[in-house]
Design an enzyme around this catalytic site. Sequence first.
Site, PDB file in Angstrom:
ATOM      1  N   GLU A  46       0.805  -1.218   0.000  1.00  7.38           N
ATOM      2  CA  GLU A  46       0.000   0.000   0.000  1.00  7.38           C
ATOM      3  C   GLU A  46       0.839   1.270   0.000  1.00  7.38           C
ATOM      4  OE1 GLU A  46      -2.438  -0.646   3.428  1.00  7.38           O
ATOM      5  OE2 GLU A  46      -3.973  -1.741   2.318  1.00  7.38           O
ATOM      6  N   GLU A  90       7.190 -22.114   7.646  1.00  5.67           N
ATOM      7  CA  GLU A  90       7.652 -21.266   8.739  1.00  5.67           C
ATOM      8  C   GLU A  90       8.670 -21.950   9.646  1.00  5.67           C
ATOM      9  OE1 GLU A  90       4.820 -21.618  12.543  1.00  5.67           O
ATOM     10  OE2 GLU A  90       3.866 -20.549  10.880  1.00  5.67           O
TER      11      GLU A  90
END
Length: 270
Positions: A81, A112
């Site tokens: 953004e 992960e």
Amino acid sequence: MTKKPLTESDSRYDHLEKMSIGELLTNMNREDQTVAVTVQKSIPKIEKLVSEIVSRMKRGGRLFYIGAGTSGRLGIVDASECPPTFGVPHDLVIGIIAGGDGAIRKAVEFAEDDGQQGWKDLQQYDIQEEDTVIGIAASGRTPYVIGAITKSRSQGLLTGCITCNTETELAKASEHPIEVLVGPEFVTGSTRMKAGTAQKLVLNMISTSTMIQLGHVAGNKMVDMQLSNEKLVERGVQMLMGQLNISESEAKSMLKKHGSVREALRQFNR
């Protein structure tokens, strides 16, 4: 017996399946209302981190977010953004997720758990000493993130983290740990809820305050925003009309000619 992490603590509510929709929504909202207050307690630590980030970015550094699962996605959202909002290059703020871009939409099993891969993923971006790496992990124990932060710090990079537990390995590895202790989730262990909200709030604060400090906001306006759709073009027109006291047609003409609100303002004030 090992103490249970705060993010894994039992919910304050039980028998959720017996609640009405209204009760579910009300109780979730009651929990959510505690998040901003909890984030407020971390402002002094966030301020120190942002001050260091701004200093490094003024010298050409970049900002990296790295995480897994929900935490990784939140970092990518915030990073993605920044270009349309502040008009900065796409490679200035970068979000990295365990398992690669495919993990944005679909979970990649065990991604992960690799403590070496985070640093390898960072190296794909020709990492430099002036860069900053912020690890995002609600639990504070994600190997992928801990490994990346540990190696980044050893290489002289500025490191920070956003976690929702205390005394975690991730916090210990980070130069600037931010621990936002939101407490038990409404659904036990579902850190996409309050923890995720807290992480997003902190990310908003970090990126927005950094971009303002770097000069990408004038007054309270996004003068460097990318005019990438009709809504944003209209917003730019309204900014010019209000700032310069000109007509809509004049504002549209200036924006079309100069390509950005900032440049239109600059040319007008020459």
